[in-house]
Design an enzyme around this catalytic site. Structure first.
Site, mmCIF file in Angstrom:
data_model
loop_
_atom_site.group_PDB
_atom_site.id
_atom_site.type_symbol
_atom_site.label_atom_id
_atom_site.label_comp_id
_atom_site.label_asym_id
_atom_site.label_seq_id
_atom_site.Cartn_x
_atom_site.Cartn_y
_atom_site.Cartn_z
ATOM 1 N N HIS A 1 2.833 4.859 12.643
ATOM 2 C CA HIS A 1 3.110 4.939 11.204
ATOM 3 C C HIS A 1 3.976 6.178 11.013
ATOM 4 O O HIS A 1 3.468 7.313 11.020
ATOM 5 C CB HIS A 1 1.789 5.035 10.436
ATOM 6 C CG HIS A 1 1.964 5.059 8.952
ATOM 7 N ND1 HIS A 1 1.821 3.937 8.167
ATOM 8 C CD2 HIS A 1 2.289 6.063 8.102
ATOM 9 C CE1 HIS A 1 2.036 4.243 6.900
ATOM 10 N NE2 HIS A 1 2.328 5.542 6.837
ATOM 11 N N HIS B 1 -6.948 -0.729 2.906
ATOM 12 C CA HIS B 1 -6.994 0.673 3.317
ATOM 13 C C HIS B 1 -8.180 1.306 2.621
ATOM 14 O O HIS B 1 -8.520 0.927 1.500
ATOM 15 C CB HIS B 1 -5.705 1.358 2.838
ATOM 16 C CG HIS B 1 -5.105 2.303 3.804
ATOM 17 N ND1 HIS B 1 -5.197 3.652 3.662
ATOM 18 C CD2 HIS B 1 -4.375 2.088 4.935
ATOM 19 C CE1 HIS B 1 -4.538 4.237 4.651
ATOM 20 N NE2 HIS B 1 -4.027 3.315 5.440
ATOM 21 N N THR C 1 2.337 11.657 9.412
ATOM 22 C CA THR C 1 2.195 11.682 7.955
ATOM 23 C C THR C 1 3.318 12.462 7.269
ATOM 24 O O THR C 1 3.752 12.117 6.171
ATOM 25 C CB THR C 1 0.816 12.287 7.608
ATOM 26 O OG1 THR C 1 -0.179 11.519 8.298
ATOM 27 C CG2 THR C 1 0.517 12.272 6.127
ATOM 28 N N HIS D 1 6.685 8.451 8.949
ATOM 29 C CA HIS D 1 7.364 8.734 7.679
ATOM 30 C C HIS D 1 8.779 9.231 7.960
ATOM 31 O O HIS D 1 9.086 9.722 9.049
ATOM 32 C CB HIS D 1 6.532 9.703 6.831
ATOM 33 C CG HIS D 1 5.473 8.960 6.055
ATOM 34 N ND1 HIS D 1 5.721 8.394 4.834
ATOM 35 C CD2 HIS D 1 4.192 8.647 6.376
ATOM 36 C CE1 HIS D 1 4.628 7.781 4.403
ATOM 37 N NE2 HIS D 1 3.681 7.913 5.325
ATOM 38 N N ARG E 1 -9.390 -0.605 11.902
ATOM 39 C CA ARG E 1 -8.372 0.307 12.442
ATOM 40 C C ARG E 1 -8.743 1.692 11.946
ATOM 41 O O ARG E 1 -9.129 1.839 10.784
ATOM 42 C CB ARG E 1 -6.988 -0.080 11.909
ATOM 43 C CG ARG E 1 -5.875 0.793 12.495
ATOM 44 C CD ARG E 1 -4.519 0.465 11.909
ATOM 45 N NE ARG E 1 -4.203 1.316 10.779
ATOM 46 C CZ ARG E 1 -3.513 0.924 9.716
ATOM 47 N NH1 ARG E 1 -3.118 -0.328 9.597
ATOM 48 N NH2 ARG E 1 -3.250 1.775 8.745
ATOM 49 N N HIS F 1 40.174 -1.397 11.345
ATOM 50 C CA HIS F 1 38.947 -2.200 11.426
ATOM 51 C C HIS F 1 39.173 -3.627 10.926
ATOM 52 O O HIS F 1 38.745 -4.587 11.569
ATOM 53 C CB HIS F 1 37.831 -1.546 10.603
ATOM 54 C CG HIS F 1 37.237 -0.336 11.259
ATOM 55 N ND1 HIS F 1 35.889 -0.162 11.434
ATOM 56 C CD2 HIS F 1 37.820 0.764 11.790
ATOM 57 C CE1 HIS F 1 35.663 0.994 12.048
ATOM 58 N NE2 HIS F 1 36.832 1.577 12.259
ATOM 59 N N ARG G 1 0.851 -1.196 0.000
ATOM 60 C CA ARG G 1 0.000 0.000 0.000
ATOM 61 C C ARG G 1 0.891 1.251 0.000
ATOM 62 O O ARG G 1 1.136 1.833 -1.053
ATOM 63 C CB ARG G 1 -0.967 -0.044 1.197
ATOM 64 C CG ARG G 1 -2.180 0.857 1.090
ATOM 65 C CD ARG G 1 -1.950 2.290 1.520
ATOM 66 N NE ARG G 1 -1.515 2.420 2.894
ATOM 67 C CZ ARG G 1 -1.018 3.554 3.401
ATOM 68 N NH1 ARG G 1 -0.930 4.640 2.651
ATOM 69 N NH2 ARG G 1 -0.607 3.617 4.662
HETATM 70 C C1 HCA Z 1 -0.975 8.579 3.378
HETATM 71 C C2 HCA Z 1 -1.724 7.985 4.503
HETATM 72 C C3 HCA Z 1 -0.864 7.414 5.585
HETATM 73 C C4 HCA Z 1 -1.743 6.496 6.406
HETATM 74 C C5 HCA Z 1 -1.072 5.853 7.552
HETATM 75 C C6 HCA Z 1 -1.861 4.782 8.245
HETATM 76 C C7 HCA Z 1 -0.230 8.540 6.426
HETATM 77 O O1 HCA Z 1 -0.591 7.857 2.483
HETATM 78 O O2 HCA Z 1 -0.792 9.785 3.397
HETATM 79 O O3 HCA Z 1 -2.864 4.317 7.746
HETATM 80 O O4 HCA Z 1 -1.444 4.386 9.338
HETATM 81 O O5 HCA Z 1 0.979 8.619 6.488
HETATM 82 O O6 HCA Z 1 -0.991 9.316 6.977
HETATM 83 O O7 HCA Z 1 0.211 6.674 5.022
#
Ligand code: HCA
Length: 462
Positions: free
Chosen positions: A192, A70, A164, A194, A130, A286, A10
């Site tokens: 989650h 999703h 996000t 990034h 979820r 090393h 995804r």
């Molecule tokens: C996105 C959505 C998501 C969803 C994360 C999740 C985000 O693609 O922008 O479902 O836990 O980062 O908010 O990836």
């Protein structure tokens, strides 16, 4: 107990220029299941017919992992997820003011109503739910808790705290997840994160410390923009640093290679765990340490995940590393000869980017005056490549130089345009490499010659 949710199919497919076929997705799901991941986020069925088909197929495989779809907060999305036969649906709805006001143009009150209605609708369809408050980390905490509690009351049993934009730092995320957890009705929390500032894994681990129990990962850290934490890095961090996991770690490099191949998204040599350099040692200090006791410079034995350590020989190298390289080829030299070989390597190494084994053997021949006829241990191949007429050959060469098994590349005259020298450990690896090469835009044809023996120097002499 830590849980792993893999979202390669995804969020991973949201990586620019990455698209998997249905068969590739099925194979990735099988490999993830073999490793033992707890959940596989298979995609959003509303994205395209093939995404729908892949989710449906994966949901029908009878894998041990829970399969998720999703969805935006729409009844059509929820209906499609149900048709696919997934175990769980994710309802995504933004909660930050900027997303509410400028993207979906809803008030907070309207947002709560939408969340409630769609979570309840999905629950009524018999799926576990979820709820993901999109842009959670930029959402005012009281409202975030209110939105999550609305979803929990409507039937969601997991909440994903979505960073996000990847703007969190571990100490801030720890506090935020802890405060959120303390304000929620009973539920499980995912993180989650990034990777926009390279902090995704650190943030995710902080979120787990604060009370979440599931990290979202992808293979090779794929994902929107700069991606999310890489599955191998997450699992190995917990396995080695936290000393707890129940995943089959030996399958991680194979999964990474497969996804590298089918995504066309090449992993950087310095990538932890699965990158080419992760177990390579270079400086004299090393290599000396590692050859005496690998634990001096290795946090864990690469054999644990089926990888091998590599000693790089160049101007940084000391005697011990050169001796070990010569031992690999059963070449005997005296201590004085060894010193001369090291000196020569340092001299040549000042001028060159890479010294190949063949260069080192050649130096040894020159110093000792003895000819070495070396039958390569690995599979060495000369790959002759023709490029399309409208393609700039050097751009293909640049691409080839990123392939980890290709040792050197030459632009040549004659029937072919490029000659690449590759060293791999098996015919399967050679086959994979050739398949990958054929996917490079501009490559018309390849013709491969396996090297049977390498002879160094003119007429086999040094
Ligand atoms: C996105 C959505 C998501 C969803 C994360 C999740 C985000 O693609 O922008 O479902 O836990 O980062 O908010 O990836």
């Amino acid at each position: 107990m830590l849980r792993i949710l893999d979202t390669t199919l995804r969020d991973g497919e949201q990586t620019p220029y990455v698209n998997f076929t249905v068969d590739e997705k099925v194979e990735i799901a099988r490999l993830l299941d073999k490793i033992g991941v707890d959940m596989i986020e298979a995609g959003d069925p509303c994205v395209s017919p093939k995404v729908y088909e892949a989710i449906k197929k994966i949901a029908s495989l009878g894998l041990k992992a829970e399969i998720l779809a999703h969805s935006l907060a729409t009844k059509a999305g929820i209906d499609k997820a149900k048709e696919c036969g997934v175990d769980r649906i994710v309802i995504l709805y933004p909660t930050s003011d900027i997303h509410l006001q400028t993207k979906v143009k809803k008030t907070r009150k309207e947002a709560l109503q939408i969340i409630k209605e769609h979570v309840a609708y999905a629950r009524k369809k018999g799926m576990k739910v979820r709820f993901t408050p999109e842009d959670a980390t930029r959402t005012e905490l009281n409202f975030l808790a209110k939105a999550c509690n609305t979803a929990i009351k409507a039937g969601a049993d997991r909440i994903s705290v979505a960073d996000t934009l990847g703007i969190m730092q571990p100490h801030l995320f720890y506090n935020q997840v802890k405060e959120l957890k303390d304000s929620l009705f009973p539920c499980e929390l995912d993180v989650h994160c990034h990777n926009d500032f390279g902090l995704a894994l650190a943030n995710a681990m902080a979120g787990i410390r604060a009370g979440a129990n599931c990290i979202h990962v992808t293979v090779n850290g794929l994902g929107e923009r700069t991606g999310v934490p890489d599955i191998s890095e997450v699992i190995m961090s917990y396995h080695i640093l936290e000393k707890k996991t129940r995943y089959k770690i030996r399958y991680l490099p194979g999964l990474s290679s497969y996804v590298e191949k089918v995504s066309g998204f090449f992993i950087a040599p310095n990538k932890p765990i699965t990158g080419q350099n992760a177990f390579s040692h270079k400086s004299g200090v090393h290599t000396d340490g590692v050859l005496k006791n690998p634990k001096t410079y290795e946090a864990f034995d690469p054999a644990l995940i089926g990888r091998e350590r590599k000693i790089i020989v160049d101007k940084y190298t000391g005697k011990r590393a050169v001796q070990s390289k010569l031992d690999d080829y059963s070449i005997k030299v005296s201590d004085d000869e060894l010193k001369l070989i090291v000196a020569e390597i340092k001299h040549i190494g000042d001028e060159r980017k890479i010294l190949h084994d063949s260069d080192i053997l050649e130096i040894a021949e020159r110093v000792t005056g003895k000819t070495n006829e070396v039958i390569p241990k690995n599979i060495n191949a000369l790959i002759l490549i023709s490029v399309e007429t409208d393609v700039y050959t050097t751009s293909v060469v640049r691409h080839l130089k990123n392939f980890k098994y290709i040792q050197s590349v030459f632009e040549i005259t004659g029937e072919h345009d490029i000659s690449a020298y590759a060293e791999v450990i098996s015919t399967a690896e050679l086959n994979n490499l050739l398949e990958e090469l054929r996917t490079i835009p501009g490559i018309k044809q390849t013709s491969t010659k396996i090297v049977l023996k390498k002879h160094n120097g003119i007429n086999g002499k040094g």
